[in-house]
Enzyme design. Sequence first.
Site, mmCIF file in Angstrom:
data_model
loop_
_atom_site.group_PDB
_atom_site.id
_atom_site.type_symbol
_atom_site.label_atom_id
_atom_site.label_comp_id
_atom_site.label_asym_id
_atom_site.label_seq_id
_atom_site.Cartn_x
_atom_site.Cartn_y
_atom_site.Cartn_z
ATOM 1 N N ARG A 71 0.857 -1.197 0.000
ATOM 2 C CA ARG A 71 0.000 0.000 0.000
ATOM 3 C C ARG A 71 0.887 1.239 0.000
ATOM 4 O O ARG A 71 1.810 1.348 0.800
ATOM 5 C CB ARG A 71 -0.890 -0.009 1.244
ATOM 6 N N ARG A 140 -2.100 7.166 9.292
ATOM 7 C CA ARG A 140 -2.177 6.584 7.941
ATOM 8 C C ARG A 140 -2.281 7.682 6.875
ATOM 9 O O ARG A 140 -2.228 8.869 7.179
ATOM 10 C CB ARG A 140 -3.406 5.679 7.865
ATOM 11 N N LYS A 208 -3.934 1.984 14.785
ATOM 12 C CA LYS A 208 -3.931 2.894 13.641
ATOM 13 C C LYS A 208 -4.589 4.228 13.990
ATOM 14 O O LYS A 208 -5.358 4.324 14.960
ATOM 15 C CB LYS A 208 -4.639 2.254 12.461
ATOM 16 N N LYS A 210 -6.234 7.887 11.918
ATOM 17 C CA LYS A 210 -6.586 8.410 10.586
ATOM 18 C C LYS A 210 -6.970 9.884 10.627
ATOM 19 O O LYS A 210 -7.715 10.305 11.500
ATOM 20 C CB LYS A 210 -7.717 7.574 10.019
ATOM 21 N N CYS A 430 -15.168 -3.228 -0.470
ATOM 22 C CA CYS A 430 -13.785 -3.497 -0.050
ATOM 23 C C CYS A 430 -13.250 -4.703 -0.830
ATOM 24 O O CYS A 430 -14.020 -5.449 -1.430
ATOM 25 C CB CYS A 430 -13.743 -3.776 1.447
ATOM 26 N N CYS A 436 -7.679 -10.568 1.265
ATOM 27 C CA CYS A 436 -7.770 -10.100 2.652
ATOM 28 C C CYS A 436 -7.871 -11.271 3.629
ATOM 29 O O CYS A 436 -8.812 -12.075 3.553
ATOM 30 C CB CYS A 436 -8.969 -9.178 2.826
ATOM 31 N N CYS A 475 -16.331 -8.199 5.930
ATOM 32 C CA CYS A 475 -16.297 -8.451 7.380
ATOM 33 C C CYS A 475 -16.691 -7.164 8.080
ATOM 34 O O CYS A 475 -16.845 -6.123 7.439
ATOM 35 C CB CYS A 475 -14.905 -8.951 7.805
ATOM 36 N N CYS A 479 -13.976 -1.375 6.040
ATOM 37 C CA CYS A 479 -13.027 -0.688 5.154
ATOM 38 C C CYS A 479 -13.686 0.152 4.061
ATOM 39 O O CYS A 479 -13.101 1.115 3.579
ATOM 40 C CB CYS A 479 -12.071 -1.693 4.536
HETATM 41 FE FE1 SRM Z 1 -9.102 -1.450 6.151
HETATM 42 C C1 SRM Z 1 -7.742 -3.995 7.883
HETATM 43 C C2 SRM Z 1 -8.258 -2.892 3.236
HETATM 44 C C3 SRM Z 1 -9.762 1.450 4.548
HETATM 45 C C4 SRM Z 1 -10.855 -0.391 8.876
HETATM 46 N N1 SRM Z 1 -8.077 -3.113 5.657
HETATM 47 C C5 SRM Z 1 -7.554 -4.020 6.532
HETATM 48 C C6 SRM Z 1 -6.692 -5.044 5.788
HETATM 49 C C7 SRM Z 1 -5.292 -4.528 5.756
HETATM 50 C C8 SRM Z 1 -6.760 -6.490 6.317
HETATM 51 C C9 SRM Z 1 -5.762 -6.932 7.333
HETATM 52 O O1 SRM Z 1 -5.558 -6.248 8.355
HETATM 53 O O2 SRM Z 1 -5.205 -8.012 7.143
HETATM 54 C C10 SRM Z 1 -7.357 -4.983 4.384
HETATM 55 C C11 SRM Z 1 -6.488 -5.380 3.193
HETATM 56 C C12 SRM Z 1 -7.328 -6.083 2.163
HETATM 57 C C13 SRM Z 1 -6.659 -6.296 0.866
HETATM 58 O O3 SRM Z 1 -6.437 -7.470 0.510
HETATM 59 O O4 SRM Z 1 -6.374 -5.345 0.166
HETATM 60 C C14 SRM Z 1 -7.918 -3.580 4.396
HETATM 61 N N2 SRM Z 1 -8.908 -0.802 4.266
HETATM 62 C C15 SRM Z 1 -8.657 -1.590 3.176
HETATM 63 C C16 SRM Z 1 -8.884 -0.822 1.897
HETATM 64 C C17 SRM Z 1 -7.945 -1.234 0.765
HETATM 65 C C18 SRM Z 1 -10.363 -0.977 1.501
HETATM 66 C C19 SRM Z 1 -10.788 -0.407 0.169
HETATM 67 O O5 SRM Z 1 -11.840 -0.858 -0.293
HETATM 68 O O6 SRM Z 1 -10.170 0.480 -0.383
HETATM 69 C C20 SRM Z 1 -8.673 0.620 2.417
HETATM 70 C C21 SRM Z 1 -7.244 1.064 2.389
HETATM 71 C C22 SRM Z 1 -7.109 2.470 2.867
HETATM 72 C C23 SRM Z 1 -5.752 3.078 2.688
HETATM 73 O O7 SRM Z 1 -5.352 3.284 1.562
HETATM 74 O O8 SRM Z 1 -5.122 3.393 3.703
HETATM 75 C C24 SRM Z 1 -9.136 0.461 3.859
HETATM 76 N N3 SRM Z 1 -10.057 0.278 6.641
HETATM 77 C C25 SRM Z 1 -10.338 1.305 5.801
HETATM 78 C C26 SRM Z 1 -11.318 2.170 6.376
HETATM 79 C C27 SRM Z 1 -11.949 3.363 5.697
HETATM 80 C C28 SRM Z 1 -11.211 4.632 5.925
HETATM 81 O O9 SRM Z 1 -10.176 4.665 6.597
HETATM 82 O O10 SRM Z 1 -11.686 5.660 5.439
HETATM 83 C C29 SRM Z 1 -11.640 1.636 7.615
HETATM 84 C C30 SRM Z 1 -12.711 2.175 8.584
HETATM 85 C C31 SRM Z 1 -12.293 3.383 9.307
HETATM 86 C C32 SRM Z 1 -11.572 3.033 10.565
HETATM 87 O O11 SRM Z 1 -10.352 2.876 10.526
HETATM 88 O O12 SRM Z 1 -12.232 2.849 11.601
HETATM 89 C C33 SRM Z 1 -10.835 0.451 7.776
HETATM 90 N N4 SRM Z 1 -9.229 -2.053 8.065
HETATM 91 C C34 SRM Z 1 -10.069 -1.521 9.011
HETATM 92 C C35 SRM Z 1 -10.003 -2.335 10.204
HETATM 93 C C36 SRM Z 1 -10.794 -2.082 11.515
HETATM 94 C C37 SRM Z 1 -10.082 -1.162 12.417
HETATM 95 C C38 SRM Z 1 -10.722 -1.072 13.767
HETATM 96 O O13 SRM Z 1 -10.698 -0.003 14.367
HETATM 97 O O14 SRM Z 1 -11.224 -2.071 14.275
HETATM 98 C C39 SRM Z 1 -9.103 -3.384 9.917
HETATM 99 C C40 SRM Z 1 -8.699 -4.535 10.852
HETATM 100 C C41 SRM Z 1 -7.631 -4.136 11.818
HETATM 101 O O15 SRM Z 1 -7.078 -3.054 11.796
HETATM 102 O O16 SRM Z 1 -7.353 -4.989 12.662
HETATM 103 C C42 SRM Z 1 -8.652 -3.184 8.567
HETATM 104 FE FE1 SF4 Z 2 -10.877 -7.213 4.615
HETATM 105 FE FE2 SF4 Z 2 -12.902 -6.777 6.223
HETATM 106 FE FE3 SF4 Z 2 -11.498 -4.718 5.314
HETATM 107 FE FE4 SF4 Z 2 -13.058 -6.022 3.671
HETATM 108 S S1 SF4 Z 2 -13.738 -4.867 5.480
HETATM 109 S S2 SF4 Z 2 -10.934 -5.459 3.263
HETATM 110 S S3 SF4 Z 2 -12.932 -8.096 4.402
HETATM 111 S S4 SF4 Z 2 -10.740 -6.285 6.655
#
Ligand code: SRM
Ligand code: SF4
Length: 561
Positions: A71, A140, A208, A210, A430, A436, A475, A479
């Site tokens: 990323r 981030r 993390k 943001k 997502c 993922c 899930c 995201c």
């Molecule tokens: Fe996310 C984890 C993809 C935006 C909340 N996110 C992940 C991981 C890295 C899975 C992992 O930890 O093993 C995913 C990778 C999947 C893959 O194969 O690509 C993943 N997140 C994404 C992306 C690519 C989704 C998308 O459709 O674009 C986004 C990448 C953003 C970036 O460029 O930095 C992405 N993730 C978000 C957002 C939205 C936002 O930030 O605007 C959220 C919700 C906002 C927030 O942070 O609360 C988000 N991602 C999570 C979480 C839950 C965090 C929490 O507080 O519980 C995880 C899981 C974790 O961190 O343990 C996670």
């Molecule tokens: Fe993976 Fe869940 Fe984020 Fe989708 S919402 S990319 S399944 S961690």
Amino acid sequence: MTTETAPKLTRNEELKASVPTLAGTIAATLADESADHFSQEDYDFLKFHGVYQQDDRDLRKTQKTWIMMVRSRIPGGVMTAAQWRVFDDLASRYGNNTLRITTRQTIQFHGVLKRNLRAVIQGINDSLLSTLAACGDVNRNVVCSPTPAYTRAQAAVYEDCRRVALALAPRTPAYAAIWINGVQLNLEEPANKNFTDPLYGQTYLPRKFKTGFVVPPVNDVDIFTNDQGYIAIVENDELVGYNLAVGGGMGRSHGNAATYPRLADVIGFLPRERVLDAAKAVLTIHRDFGDRTDRRHARLKYVVAERGVDWTRAEFEKRAGFKLEPPRPFRFTSTSDLYGWHRAVDGTWFLTIFVETGRVKDVEGRRLKTALREVAEKFPVIEFRLTPNQNMILARVPEADKEPITALLASHGVRTENQTSALRAVSLACPALPTCGLALAESERMFPGLMDRIEKLCAEVGLDGQEIIIRSTGCPNGCARPYMAEIAFVGKAPGRYQIWVGGDVAGTRLNRVWKDMVKETDIEAELRPLLERYARERQNGERFGDWAVRAVWPELPAVPA
Ligand code: SRM
Ligand code: SF4
């Protein structure tokens, strides 16, 4: 008499403390050609470097095939045409031949093999972008409203986004050592062993963090889902400062009511000159008060929720060294991108291109990847802007280039007008499977088919052309920010989803769970009576989300599933 013991810190905390440079043994494993993947410890360190070690889940049953997701960090999502060319090359040579525009305006490469990791990260750095802190317990990618149509102040807000991104970047020497110079840091050397980041200290953040910047009236970054959000206050086309919103986040876990999505609270106004002090103050509140004993409870949103807004404001003012003024008035009217060609406030043109689920790729009849590549080659002065709605904006286009770009895109099947349906234009999904590791169900791969079926259903119940914000995730982590959608599908088990309803058009209201464990194949059957009712009952111009709050929420059980 009982002796109270301090709760145990998480394994991640011990790991960060043990190697504060975050170097781990990454460089040594990179040099070892016989290894196709990294250790569990390095897996955690790699995140801070912008890398997720994954395995192809389609192949898991037969063999473990290690692949890396890389990323990038692209503040505000702004890239030059030259940078796009580099990214396109890297995706073709070392990735799965796609570029994934993320919901935070970055690009992800999927399917990178360990042996190619360094080439990808070096390539990104050579293009003057980075992957440092794209993931990990740090600030981030900083998001910023990308559309240059509404006010000249957008440029100033973007400038602040970049300044904050730079100020909150970690300073570890390990990143350059591993990826640029190709050397393993000597972890016994005192400077490395005792490395202390000036902002993050030795153990970084509990989780993390943001940061977002938004320019009303369009809430195209979903500002209230960020740990800290800066809402631009523009007077007479001049940026005067920001309303500060703190404590937003989406992540939750199924069956764990102690985890929940939360909207950030607006706690006051600050003048523009104070933005760096403010950003550091909020970040250090997270650093010092976040829960380091439970990663599910470690986000800033829980600190704000549990200690309260007044405490948060007082703590902020103590750290920032100034008092916040009362918030200034602002209004959001939408969250969506402005598709097609439009004139920017500086007189140039910009084009917003719909990218389904953010995946830039070539498919039969629509060769988007090739088309963007050629645009980058033939029109080197234009900007490539990624949007948090997973779309692409070609910006700063001179008048004379507008028609040639339209023709070039058309030659590859990429339309510039009537690009997609009203439903798809505002949708997000997502990645989920197969990359993922946390996915419980499909998202990106099943979404286009599901949208076909929902579009058909809408036409049948008299809602043809009606905009409804639909988002899907594999899930509950959130995201694609599903808890802001008018309708959301949140993966619960293979082929099964929760359905959430009731978000609003402006990204200011969380939705609520309506159905649990719905089979993907049953989604239309579940939605049909709901959409029929909405078509019948909606009042003048009433959106689906607002109707759901009025008509569906009162029928929901008091305690969500
Ligand atoms: Fe996310 C984890 C993809 C935006 C909340 N996110 C992940 C991981 C890295 C899975 C992992 O930890 O093993 C995913 C990778 C999947 C893959 O194969 O690509 C993943 N997140 C994404 C992306 C690519 C989704 C998308 O459709 O674009 C986004 C990448 C953003 C970036 O460029 O930095 C992405 N993730 C978000 C957002 C939205 C936002 O930030 O605007 C959220 C919700 C906002 C927030 O942070 O609360 C988000 N991602 C999570 C979480 C839950 C965090 C929490 O507080 O519980 C995880 C899981 C974790 O961190 O343990 C996670
Ligand atoms: Fe993976 Fe869940 Fe984020 Fe989708 S919402 S990319 S399944 S961690």
